[in-house]
Design an enzyme around this catalytic site. Sequence first.
Site, mmCIF file in Angstrom:
data_model
loop_
_atom_site.group_PDB
_atom_site.id
_atom_site.type_symbol
_atom_site.label_atom_id
_atom_site.label_comp_id
_atom_site.label_asym_id
_atom_site.label_seq_id
_atom_site.Cartn_x
_atom_site.Cartn_y
_atom_site.Cartn_z
ATOM 1 N N SER A 20 0.842 -1.198 0.000
ATOM 2 C CA SER A 20 0.000 0.000 0.000
ATOM 3 C C SER A 20 0.873 1.241 0.000
ATOM 4 O O SER A 20 1.979 1.232 0.550
ATOM 5 C CB SER A 20 -0.892 0.020 1.239
ATOM 6 O OG SER A 20 -0.123 0.269 2.391
ATOM 7 N N ASP A 21 0.381 2.280 -0.607
ATOM 8 C CA ASP A 21 1.011 3.566 -0.380
ATOM 9 C C ASP A 21 0.842 3.880 1.106
ATOM 10 O O ASP A 21 0.009 3.285 1.791
ATOM 11 C CB ASP A 21 0.387 4.654 -1.266
ATOM 12 C CG ASP A 21 1.324 5.853 -1.447
ATOM 13 O OD1 ASP A 21 2.279 6.008 -0.644
ATOM 14 O OD2 ASP A 21 1.106 6.652 -2.392
ATOM 15 N N TRP A 22 1.626 4.803 1.608
ATOM 16 C CA TRP A 22 1.679 5.050 3.058
ATOM 17 C C TRP A 22 0.351 5.630 3.563
ATOM 18 O O TRP A 22 0.020 6.779 3.298
ATOM 19 C CB TRP A 22 2.852 5.975 3.366
ATOM 20 C CG TRP A 22 4.142 5.244 3.615
ATOM 21 C CD1 TRP A 22 4.997 5.469 4.651
ATOM 22 C CD2 TRP A 22 4.722 4.171 2.860
ATOM 23 N NE1 TRP A 22 6.067 4.588 4.577
ATOM 24 C CE2 TRP A 22 5.919 3.782 3.501
ATOM 25 C CE3 TRP A 22 4.341 3.455 1.731
ATOM 26 C CZ2 TRP A 22 6.734 2.742 3.045
ATOM 27 C CZ3 TRP A 22 5.157 2.405 1.262
ATOM 28 C CH2 TRP A 22 6.322 2.076 1.926
#
Length: 746
Positions: A269-271
Amino acid sequence: MVVNRLLVIIFVVGFSCTFSAVVDSNSNKFSKLTSRTWDEAIGMAKSFVAQLTLEEKCNMTSGMGGPCAGNVVPIPRLNFNGMCFQDSPSGVGDGVLHSTAFAAGIHIAATWDRDLFYKRGVAIGKEFQGKGVHFALGPMMNIDRNARHGRNWEGFGADPYLSGENAFYYVQGVQDQGVVATAKHYICNEQETNRFYDTPSNSKGYSANLDDKTIHEIYLWPFASSVAAGVGSVMCSYNQVNGTQACQNDRTLNVLLKQELEFPGNVMSDWGATKTGVESVLGGLDIDMPGGDGFMGIALVQAVKSGTVTEARIDDMIIRVLAPYYLLEQDQGYPSLDLDRDAIGDNYNVNREIGTAGMVLLKNAHNALPFNVMTDKYFFVYGTAAGQSDEGFEAGGSEQHAGALYQGGGSGFVEPTYGIDPLTALLINGRDSHLQIRYITNQNDYQAINDSFNARGFGSAKCLVFISAWSSEGSDRRDLHALNNGDKLVQTVASRCANTVVIVNSVSQLNLEAWIDHPNVVGVIWSGMPGSEYGHAIVDVLFGNYNPGGKLVFTLAKNDSDYGTDISESYNSNYTEGVFLDYRHFDEHNIVPRYFFGYGLSYTTFAFSSLDISKARKGPHTISSQYRQHRMRPYANIGTSSIYEPAYEISFIITNTGKMSGSEVPQLYLTFPAEAQEPPKLLRGFERVYLVSGESKQVSFVLTQKDISYWNVVNQKWTIASGTYIVWISTSANNLDIKMQSSFHI
Ligand SMILES: *[C@@H]1O[C@H](CO)[C@@H](O)[C@H](O)[C@H]1NC(C)=O
Ligand SMILES: *[C@@H]1O[C@H](CO)[C@@H](O)[C@H](O)[C@H]1NC(C)=O
Ligand SMILES: *[C@@H]1O[C@H](CO)[C@@H](O)[C@H](O)[C@H]1NC(C)=O
Ligand SMILES: *[C@@H]1O[C@H](CO)[C@@H](O)[C@H](O)[C@H]1NC(C)=O
Ligand SMILES: *[C@@H]1O[C@H](CO)[C@@H](O)[C@H](O)[C@H]1NC(C)=O
């Protein structure tokens, strides 16, 4: 004819007759042309996972605190020390010390030079590897759909084919160093506005809504190229697609990425882009970054025990997380982690080469450029963007709004160990060549600017006006104009200086209309986002030590509304233009832009001849076989599917007819038969060809099965249309720049 086995990938590559222009393996000392295969790596990951308890497995599906942007839990009893994930696409970021601020994605793309795409990947990979980072959080390949998008500078421009070629060679360059590359942001992350909204805690992102043909032919294309190259990881994005979050989107993650493209690596996932636990796991997310949100990790133990998630899926997640680690042999003597370790080596050389090669000469009236140090003695320099920022570089930060810009802002920003600004490099050049140089970098001091027009020497002066436009992750640009009243600065200088040259240091599209037609603006150089060797690079171009050959990677419109696409201020971004984006849109609607995609001038001239088209030839020494060899790595995912196979070979001769050595980028545009329902023409090949004065070279492009296919939404396959394909060889997407044409019939 229908391509039966659907599947992944791609491409056209051009070869010069010597072939060295594709990827010159001798000039790049890559450390790792061998690796394990995916099957071997997956086998090793399976053996590892078999030794883990359920708690340990679940624990690894989420990141933990630690020194890196992302940290994978170690398992000391199995001698696994965990893994480090670190930004950014254009060098090692997040505020580490001793790091090269490379020319940004938008700038390397503007070189249109695959050899440089690859060399940059190698150099970036070496720095990540030298610091002991396992996964580099790049390349970034979101399409420049919206000129104001704050992250355009990290990506490769407005065309999927060009972006795909960039992504391909970045992945190879980085992974040849043993570092896992991460293709991001998957998918349709083309604006920052409303990337988080709603409560609690920004639980949604805007929804990109688009049809099946458009996602395949534009936005998925560079990800498909990355998977073909062998990318180990794909990062899902903050936005939704068709109303479902990208990190729990069964259609984009499970169906498109893992089934259709046969991606064997992991989805991270992106942050903060993970919004749910079980739904994300079932939707195709493999690891939650940075973790600590309670959605995945140890919380999944309960989900397995209650039967909502199978243990087999948890195993699959960990196998996908670890397979790239084994694939690139990170289990064998990988460097220990030290983010501040100096692994820069001599990367300034390649960074300078790329910084120079990506500059685009847009205007050169009466051959005003290059300057001649024997006769041009008086230089007046204007603009904040000529010199160093008053504020220096904010540590790790994104706040460099003034001064010469080396990169844009946000997590993609690499804090440079140094930055050579244009003024500094000009002064050194001035010392060596006895030039009289005056400068005013406070561009709001119109009194001083006015006074300079009365200075001695001004009458025969060359005036250099430096303007800039900055943007960052997290917000989109307000408009497409230069910072700090840059238009007014140009107009003021041009009103008095007969030899005004404007240098445009911009993150992405800029509106030039306020001054571009001014007769005193005799030269314009697009200096892009050239990295920390900026000063040397621009001086080399201005004084003709280097003959510019970069090309625009987006169209520059006369009117901002001409683009036909823009940031959505609502929670829906509807991609209603479909496949009619950038030059495809201008072409379709006969809108005349200021400069077309692919445009850029040279100090020399070229001629084209002998266009020849033939079906791909079999046999070991053909262009097609060389094409296959040069793209292959043991870790690649180019399977047995015919979609990757060369279909046509197209060759022609290009000659440098001028007096200077230089380069041209012949571009192959293809017009499809009506059945394909495509825009008037699509980029399907290019090659940057360097020629000394008088020299000729044969250039060969390969069109693969995918290159001549369209996405058939009915049978869900890449499909070759029946009818006549027209091949155009041009030097930009402008029909007026077409040099030769021919056709083939299927
Ligand atoms: C899970 O990871 C944490 C670190 O985030 C560690 O302290 C803990 O011992 C791990 N638990 C298990 C069961 O491995
Ligand atoms: C999005 O919705 C459109 C229209 O229904 C459909 O054609 C397309 O396949 C969908 N794409 C995804 C990724 O859900
Ligand atoms: C600079 O010169 C212009 C044109 O002569 C004039 O309009 C402007 O007021 C001057 N500005 C200053 C600060 O002197
Ligand atoms: C740009 O286009 C808009 C919308 O079509 C129009 O209203 C405006 O006048 C145009 N601006 C210029 C400078 O032509
Ligand atoms: C986008 O499409 C959605 C659903 O089709 C619609 O509800 C919405 O109004 C549209 N948004 C914009 C900004 O056009």
